[in-house]
Scaffold this motif. Structure first.
Motif, PDB file in Angstrom:
ATOM      1  N   LEU A 315       0.807  -1.232   0.000  1.00 49.06           N
ATOM      2  CA  LEU A 315       0.000   0.000   0.000  1.00 49.06           C
ATOM      3  C   LEU A 315       0.832   1.271   0.000  1.00 49.06           C
ATOM      4  O   LEU A 315       0.317   2.357  -0.264  1.00 49.06           O
ATOM      5  CB  LEU A 315      -0.894   0.035   1.255  1.00 49.06           C
ATOM      6  CG  LEU A 315      -1.874  -1.110   1.424  1.00 49.06           C
ATOM      7  CD1 LEU A 315      -2.556  -1.034   2.783  1.00 49.06           C
ATOM      8  CD2 LEU A 315      -2.933  -1.038   0.321  1.00 49.06           C
ATOM      9  N   ILE A 316       2.133   1.157   0.300  1.00 45.01           N
ATOM     10  CA  ILE A 316       2.887   2.376   0.614  1.00 45.01           C
ATOM     11  C   ILE A 316       3.030   3.337  -0.566  1.00 45.01           C
ATOM     12  O   ILE A 316       3.257   4.513  -0.364  1.00 45.01           O
ATOM     13  CB  ILE A 316       4.278   2.067   1.215  1.00 45.01           C
ATOM     14  CG1 ILE A 316       5.123   1.257   0.243  1.00 45.01           C
ATOM     15  CG2 ILE A 316       4.164   1.368   2.548  1.00 45.01           C
ATOM     16  CD1 ILE A 316       6.564   1.106   0.705  1.00 45.01           C
ATOM     17  N   PHE A 317       2.872   2.841  -1.805  1.00 41.75           N
ATOM     18  CA  PHE A 317       2.980   3.752  -2.950  1.00 41.75           C
ATOM     19  C   PHE A 317       1.633   4.373  -3.325  1.00 41.75           C
ATOM     20  O   PHE A 317       1.544   5.167  -4.246  1.00 41.75           O
ATOM     21  CB  PHE A 317       3.553   3.012  -4.176  1.00 41.75           C
ATOM     22  CG  PHE A 317       5.006   2.650  -4.012  1.00 41.75           C
ATOM     23  CD1 PHE A 317       5.995   3.614  -4.183  1.00 41.75           C
ATOM     24  CD2 PHE A 317       5.381   1.359  -3.684  1.00 41.75           C
ATOM     25  CE1 PHE A 317       7.332   3.292  -4.029  1.00 41.75           C
ATOM     26  CE2 PHE A 317       6.711   1.030  -3.529  1.00 41.75           C
ATOM     27  CZ  PHE A 317       7.697   1.995  -3.705  1.00 41.75           C
ATOM     28  N   THR A 330       1.350  13.264   4.778  1.00 40.76           N
ATOM     29  CA  THR A 330       0.224  13.345   3.850  1.00 40.76           C
ATOM     30  C   THR A 330       0.051  12.021   3.112  1.00 40.76           C
ATOM     31  O   THR A 330      -0.959  11.785   2.485  1.00 40.76           O
ATOM     32  CB  THR A 330       0.456  14.428   2.781  1.00 40.76           C
ATOM     33  OG1 THR A 330       1.604  14.063   2.024  1.00 40.76           O
ATOM     34  CG2 THR A 330       0.662  15.773   3.404  1.00 40.76           C
ATOM     35  N   GLY A 331       1.059  11.181   3.181  1.00 38.01           N
ATOM     36  CA  GLY A 331       0.994   9.923   2.438  1.00 38.01           C
ATOM     37  C   GLY A 331       1.216  10.127   0.952  1.00 38.01           C
ATOM     38  O   GLY A 331       0.844   9.288   0.132  1.00 38.01           O
ATOM     39  N   LEU A 332       1.849  11.262   0.603  1.00 35.73           N
ATOM     40  CA  LEU A 332       2.051  11.543  -0.824  1.00 35.73           C
ATOM     41  C   LEU A 332       3.493  11.314  -1.269  1.00 35.73           C
ATOM     42  O   LEU A 332       3.769  11.187  -2.455  1.00 35.73           O
ATOM     43  CB  LEU A 332       1.667  12.996  -1.123  1.00 35.73           C
ATOM     44  CG  LEU A 332       0.176  13.260  -1.204  1.00 35.73           C
ATOM     45  CD1 LEU A 332      -0.099  14.742  -1.336  1.00 35.73           C
ATOM     46  CD2 LEU A 332      -0.428  12.516  -2.394  1.00 35.73           C
ATOM     47  N   GLY A 333       4.423  11.275  -0.295  1.00 39.11           N
ATOM     48  CA  GLY A 333       5.853  11.219  -0.637  1.00 39.11           C
ATOM     49  C   GLY A 333       6.185  10.140  -1.648  1.00 39.11           C
ATOM     50  O   GLY A 333       6.753  10.407  -2.712  1.00 39.11           O
ATOM     51  N   LEU A 334       5.791   8.899  -1.337  1.00 41.60           N
ATOM     52  CA  LEU A 334       6.191   7.795  -2.211  1.00 41.60           C
ATOM     53  C   LEU A 334       5.401   7.769  -3.512  1.00 41.60           C
ATOM     54  O   LEU A 334       5.933   7.385  -4.553  1.00 41.60           O
ATOM     55  CB  LEU A 334       6.036   6.464  -1.477  1.00 41.60           C
ATOM     56  CG  LEU A 334       7.117   6.179  -0.426  1.00 41.60           C
ATOM     57  CD1 LEU A 334       6.840   4.862   0.280  1.00 41.60           C
ATOM     58  CD2 LEU A 334       8.504   6.152  -1.056  1.00 41.60           C
ATOM     59  N   SER A 335       4.130   8.187  -3.461  1.00 43.19           N
ATOM     60  CA  SER A 335       3.369   8.131  -4.719  1.00 43.19           C
ATOM     61  C   SER A 335       3.908   9.174  -5.698  1.00 43.19           C
ATOM     62  O   SER A 335       4.035   8.905  -6.893  1.00 43.19           O
ATOM     63  CB  SER A 335       1.871   8.262  -4.473  1.00 43.19           C
ATOM     64  OG  SER A 335       1.536   9.575  -4.192  1.00 43.19           O
ATOM     65  N   ILE A 336       4.263  10.354  -5.176  1.00 39.12           N
ATOM     66  CA  ILE A 336       4.849  11.379  -6.056  1.00 39.12           C
ATOM     67  C   ILE A 336       6.192  10.874  -6.587  1.00 39.12           C
ATOM     68  O   ILE A 336       6.512  11.008  -7.768  1.00 39.12           O
ATOM     69  CB  ILE A 336       5.032  12.716  -5.292  1.00 39.12           C
ATOM     70  CG1 ILE A 336       3.675  13.345  -5.025  1.00 39.12           C
ATOM     71  CG2 ILE A 336       5.938  13.671  -6.056  1.00 39.12           C
ATOM     72  CD1 ILE A 336       3.712  14.591  -4.161  1.00 39.12           C
TER      73      ILE A 336
HETATM   74  N1  LIG Z   1      11.852   3.598   5.275  1.00 36.30           N
HETATM   75  C1  LIG Z   1      10.648   3.280   5.741  1.00 36.30           C
HETATM   76  N2  LIG Z   1      10.527   2.522   6.856  1.00 36.30           N
HETATM   77  C2  LIG Z   1       9.303   2.199   7.357  1.00 36.30           C
HETATM   78  N3  LIG Z   1       8.132   2.567   6.789  1.00 36.30           N
HETATM   79  C3  LIG Z   1       8.191   3.301   5.680  1.00 36.30           C
HETATM   80  C4  LIG Z   1       9.440   3.701   5.083  1.00 36.30           C
HETATM   81  N4  LIG Z   1       9.169   4.421   3.975  1.00 36.30           N
HETATM   82  C5  LIG Z   1       7.833   4.484   3.865  1.00 36.30           C
HETATM   83  N5  LIG Z   1       7.228   3.830   4.886  1.00 36.30           N
HETATM   84  C6  LIG Z   1       5.779   3.658   5.087  1.00 36.30           C
HETATM   85  O1  LIG Z   1       5.126   4.091   3.904  1.00 36.30           O
HETATM   86  C7  LIG Z   1       4.114   5.056   4.220  1.00 36.30           C
HETATM   87  C8  LIG Z   1       3.929   5.986   3.042  1.00 36.30           C
HETATM   88  O2  LIG Z   1       5.082   6.787   2.833  1.00 36.30           O
HETATM   89  P1  LIG Z   1       4.946   8.178   2.097  1.00 36.30           P
HETATM   90  O3  LIG Z   1       6.294   8.785   2.025  1.00 36.30           O
HETATM   91  O4  LIG Z   1       4.203   7.993   0.820  1.00 36.30           O
HETATM   92  O5  LIG Z   1       3.999   8.998   3.056  1.00 36.30           O
HETATM   93  P2  LIG Z   1       4.323   9.577   4.524  1.00 36.30           P
HETATM   94  O6  LIG Z   1       5.786   9.573   4.775  1.00 36.30           O
HETATM   95  O7  LIG Z   1       3.467   8.862   5.486  1.00 36.30           O
HETATM   96  O8  LIG Z   1       3.799  11.068   4.372  1.00 36.30           O
HETATM   97  P3  LIG Z   1       4.564  12.260   3.571  1.00 36.30           P
HETATM   98  O9  LIG Z   1       5.705  11.664   2.836  1.00 36.30           O
HETATM   99  O10 LIG Z   1       3.530  12.789   2.640  1.00 36.30           O
HETATM  100  O11 LIG Z   1       4.950  13.205   4.626  1.00 36.30           O
HETATM  101  C9  LIG Z   1       4.622   5.707   5.505  1.00 36.30           C
HETATM  102  O12 LIG Z   1       3.581   6.290   6.247  1.00 36.30           O
HETATM  103  C10 LIG Z   1       5.253   4.515   6.220  1.00 36.30           C
HETATM  104  O13 LIG Z   1       4.290   3.739   6.875  1.00 36.30           O
END
Ligand SMILES: Nc1ncnc2c1ncn2[C@@H]1O[C@H](COP(=O)(O)OP(=O)(O)OP(=O)(O)O)[C@@H](O)[C@H]1O
Ligand SMILES: [Mg+2]
Length: 373
Positions: A315-317, A330-336
């Motif tokens: 789900l993380i992307f 915001t949960g946008l970091g990885l999708s962007i």
């Molecule tokens: N290196 C990591 N270790 C553990 N969990 C991770 C890691 N990278 C991502 N995740 C998980 O993936 C989720 C989604 O990451 P994403 O970067 O898309 O959003 P976010 O970090 O929650 O919010 P934002 O990046 O918008 O501030 C995170 O909330 C976390 O649960």
């Protein structure tokens, strides 16, 4: 997606129940109840689209059952069946929320049609509720995004403001270094100058990162992008007691990419790693490795924090998926990030197993520069 209509037929007479069930069976999933009380028990355990209710039953009347059904959270549509078509009873029923009533004896077609309408109505209203809920979620996310974007604008303004006094610091330290003074003072001045230069680099990097880029691809050395990004992050890493190990292949070929966008991806992954390491006991390590083969450049960013559970990993992307709570992420970091890398014809993959931390690998196509002539 429309599912098969779920219908509950309630009548105290077995023959009536069974005949109604037979009429509806081909088109809907039909259950029966022989009394008002048992109907309510059944409806508590399962959501029905339509309940067909006999108006006159020995224990609870149809009207009573209707009243109770309408108080339920997922209240079904109700059609009342009456042997003596009294307009008053029908009006009462409609006032209490029944959508229709049907008079005995009725034709099979008419009965089917009334029930079908009820199922359609219930399913449409369920869809509308779902849409309204989805809309509310998106509305909240937009507000959050708007807040972030104004925060970003404010940050850029502050950074621009800082650029001027830092240029002043640099200029005056240069000026003083050209004057006659003893070595102790000169050493301090050199330190002031180098710290001011560092500030200038950080400002330049942040401005590159913040600048809206329309995906302008140029020949880029990925090792250089990583080095500049580490410059932005190194202070925070020090504060969080994080060691950053770099293993950058010195022969890494250049590739065509948008410097700012790739930097954004690396910052996002590093931010996540930093968040993950917050709860981790030392040593807290982030390692960045670059390598290449004939087709790709690989950037691996790993941390030794807690692994990502398997059910979350897929789900993380997804946009807006976060485990950090709406105040933190915001949960946008990885999708962007994935979007950016895919627009570069590459991909991002994640590897995470218990005890092995988390590793993200970015694949970028190796695009050789055409040599003119
Ligand atoms: N290196 C990591 N270790 C553990 N969990 C991770 C890691 N990278 C991502 N995740 C998980 O993936 C989720 C989604 O990451 P994403 O970067 O898309 O959003 P976010 O970090 O929650 O919010 P934002 O990046 O918008 O501030 C995170 O909330 C976390 O649960
Ligand atoms: Mg993130």
């Amino acid at each position: 997606m429309q599912t098969r209509g779920q219908v509950l037929v309630v009548d105290d007479e077995l023959s009536v129940r069974e005949s109604m069930k037979m009429i509806l069976n081909g088109r809907f999933d039909v259950q029966t109840a022989d009394s008002g009380y048992s109907a309510l028990e059944i409806a508590k355990k399962k959501d029905f689209d339509v309940v067909v209710l006999d108006i006159r039953m020995p224990d609870l009347s149809g009207i009573e059952v209707l009243r109770n059904l309408k108080e339920m959270e997922h209240s079904p549509e109700v059609v009342l069946v009456t042997a003596y078509a009294s307009l008053e009873t029908a009006k009462d029923a409609i006032k209490l929320g029944a959508y229709d009533y049907i008079e005995k004896p009725f034709s099979m077609d008419n009965f089917r049609e009334v029930v079908s309408k009820g199922v359609e109505r219930k399913q449409k209203s369920a869809q509308a509720t779902q849409l309204a809920n989805d809309f509310e979620v998106v509305r909240k996310q937009l507000i959050q995004l708007e807040k972030l974007s104004s925060l970003g604008r404010m940050t850029s303004e502050v950074i621009h403001e800082l650029a001027t006094p830092i240029t002043g610091l640099l200029g005056f330290s240069e000026f003083l270094l050209d004057q006659e003074c003893d070595e102790i003072i000169k050493n301090s001045l050199r330190k002031i100058r180098s710290e001011a230069e560092r500030c200038q680099t950080i400002i330049r990097n942040i401005l590159t990162f913040a600048r809206k880029t329309e995906g302008e691809k140029k020949s880029v050395n990925i090792n250089e992008v990583i080095a500049k990004t580490i410059d932005i992050k190194s202070h925070q890493f020090r504060l969080d007691n994080i060691r950053c190990n770099l293993e950058l292949d010195p022969n890494l070929p250049d590739t065509l990419a948008d410097f700012g966008q790739i930097q954004q991806v690396i910052v996002n992954i590093l931010n996540n790693a930093q968040d993950a390491l917050r709860k981790q006991n030392p040593p807290k390590i982030i390692s960045i490795t670059t390598s290449y083969d004939t087709e790709h450049i690989y950037i691996m960013i790993a941390n030794n924090g807690p692994h990502i559970p398997e059910d979350i990993l897929e789900l993380i992307f997804e946009p807006f998926f976060t485990t950090k709570g709406s105040e933190q992420g915001t949960g946008l970091g990885l999708s962007i990030s994935r979007d950016i890398i895919r627009r570069h014809n590459g991909d991002i993959q994640v590897y995470s197993k218990s005890g092995e931390g988390v590793a993200f690998t970015i694949y970028l196509p190796l695009i050789e520069q055409k040599v003119e002539g």
